[in-house]
Design an enzyme around this catalytic site. Structure first.
Site, mmCIF file in Angstrom:
data_model
loop_
_atom_site.group_PDB
_atom_site.id
_atom_site.type_symbol
_atom_site.label_atom_id
_atom_site.label_comp_id
_atom_site.label_asym_id
_atom_site.label_seq_id
_atom_site.Cartn_x
_atom_site.Cartn_y
_atom_site.Cartn_z
ATOM 1 N N GLY A 15 0.792 -1.217 0.000
ATOM 2 C CA GLY A 15 0.000 0.000 0.000
ATOM 3 C C GLY A 15 0.826 1.269 0.000
ATOM 4 O O GLY A 15 0.394 2.307 0.501
ATOM 5 N N SER A 38 3.468 0.367 -7.703
ATOM 6 C CA SER A 38 3.120 0.264 -9.125
ATOM 7 C C SER A 38 3.093 1.631 -9.790
ATOM 8 O O SER A 38 3.691 1.841 -10.854
ATOM 9 C CB SER A 38 1.755 -0.417 -9.288
ATOM 10 O OG SER A 38 1.803 -1.754 -8.869
ATOM 11 N N ASP A 43 -2.800 8.699 -5.262
ATOM 12 C CA ASP A 43 -1.400 8.295 -5.309
ATOM 13 C C ASP A 43 -0.662 9.015 -6.429
ATOM 14 O O ASP A 43 0.467 9.469 -6.264
ATOM 15 C CB ASP A 43 -1.281 6.785 -5.531
ATOM 16 C CG ASP A 43 -2.010 5.979 -4.475
ATOM 17 O OD1 ASP A 43 -2.542 6.597 -3.534
ATOM 18 O OD2 ASP A 43 -2.053 4.745 -4.595
#
Length: 382
Positions: free
Chosen positions: A148, A152, A195
């Site tokens: 988390g 990626s 993100d």
């Protein structure tokens, strides 16, 4: 850490921006770019549900992507070098099974391929001409997998910066998060803009995605930079790889899309946590202890609301132990993202932080003081 003057509230220090990554200078035109992990402080996961969040970019972990232009004249070839999670050959069937159980089925090459497809599509739509010189892309990451911390998307952000340099194309900063997000959603990864916004802008950012019509049409929310001196000292705790974020979010996402009243109402409360935390972070009217206790209370509330929606079975016993261990010592804790890592705020100071570190490490978890990462530009939202 570092020779920065103490803040009157005793807040977290942050590192100066590191020098650019070093590459192999023998490769003509080699480009290496870095993107950092992030910690969701308040409001997540409401960013994927037209909510509000506050996140910080951290230097504890990062991904680097290197682009090597094809050295052969007139070559248009594009290739990808497999990374640590992209193995296609194994010593045995049991080796394959162990590697997959540890690292999952997917690596980073699929992310870079999706990036190239979407970058090409973006440039075509904007009528931006691209030269024909081919290249090879490779990546490396220090971000623990499935914790988390946005490993990626850090690969995609670093890769995007490489492509922009290679093609001498400027994708406006405001457009980058939506482009990065599309690279991941095309692969079936359930995610929101949070993100990608903080990894593109860096620093600390309060984000508002509550205008669903505008966010859907533009891929952009309303962003406010939070001065890093306002962020309290934080501790990071993480364990073995958690579940894939797509799996973690799947059931709640379906319920939200189906109009589930409980999920909709609770997710709105999560967004309100971020709004209240923003008020605390920007307030000059609180004492140090009031400031820290208010933030700690909001951090705990954030996780408790998430727990009510997702349920203990989805969160998993290891994640819950990471949450409950600091709380048993009076600290506040919540997921940094979808699980696998926890951010901890110790309102009673350094002694409490050391006690939390010892307790977490005794249970096999890893800990580190959060090192904040300054933004790439001085005033990114002006």
């Amino acid at each position: 850490c570092h020779n920065t003057p103490p803040h009157p509230l005793g807040l977290c220090r942050f590192a100066p921006r590191p020098p650019p990554p070093m590459g192999d200078e023998s490769q003509v035109g080699l480009i290496t770019e870095r993107a950092y992990a992030r910690v969701g402080l308040f409001g997540n996961p409401s960013d994927g549900y037209f909510g509000k969040t506050i996140s910080v970019s951290i230097q504890n972990f990062f991904s680097e992507v290197t682009l090597v232009p094809d050295q052969q004249c007139f070559s248009t070839r594009v290739s990808f070098e497999p990374g640590a999670y992209d193995w296609n050959a194994f010593d045995s069937l049991s080796s394959l099974a162990h590697h997959t159980e540890t690292h999952g089925h997917y690596g980073g090459v699929r992310l870079l391929r999706s990036l190239c497809v979407n970058f090409h599509g973006y440039c075509e739509a904007k009528k931006i001409p691209l030269h024909d010189q081919g290249f090879n892309l490779r990546y490396a990451t220090t971000v623990p997998k499935q914790t988390g911390l946005s490993g990626s998307s850090s690969i995609v952000v670093a890769g995007l910066r490489c492509l922009m340099k290679h093609y001498d194309v400027n994708v406006p900063l405001a457009d980058q998060p939506a482009l990065v997000l599309k690279c991941e959603t095309d692969l079936g990864i359930n995610a929101g803009l949070q993100d990608r916004v903080v990894q593109c802008f860096e620093g600390a950012v309060a984000m508002d995605f509550s205008d669903a019509e505008a966010v859907t049409a533009t891929g952009t929310g309303v962003y406010v930079a939070i001065p890093l001196k306002r962020i309290p000292k934080l501790l990071l705790v993480w364990g073995p790889p958690g579940s894939d974020s797509g799996v973690t979010h799947a059931d709640v996402k379906k319920r939200w899309e189906a109009g589930d009243g409980f999920v909709r109402k609770t997710m709105a409360k999560v967004a309100d946590v971020a709004e209240r935390a923003k008020g605390v972070l920007l307030s000059d009217d609180l004492s140090q202890q009031e400031y820290l206790q208010n933030l700690a209370s909001l951090m705990n509330e954030n996780f408790d609301l998430r727990r009510a929606m997702f349920g203990d079975a989805a969160l998993g016993p290891g994640n819950l132990e990471m949450i409950e261990t600091p709380r048993a010592l009076g600290a506040a804790s919540k997921f940094t993202g979808s699980g696998g890592a926890v951010v901890v705020l110790c309102p009673l100071g350094d002694a409490q932080t050391e006690n939390v570190k010892r307790a977490c490490e005794a249970k096999g978890f890893k800990t580190a003081d959060v090192v904040l990462n300054p933004g790439r530009v001085l005033n990114p939202f002006e």
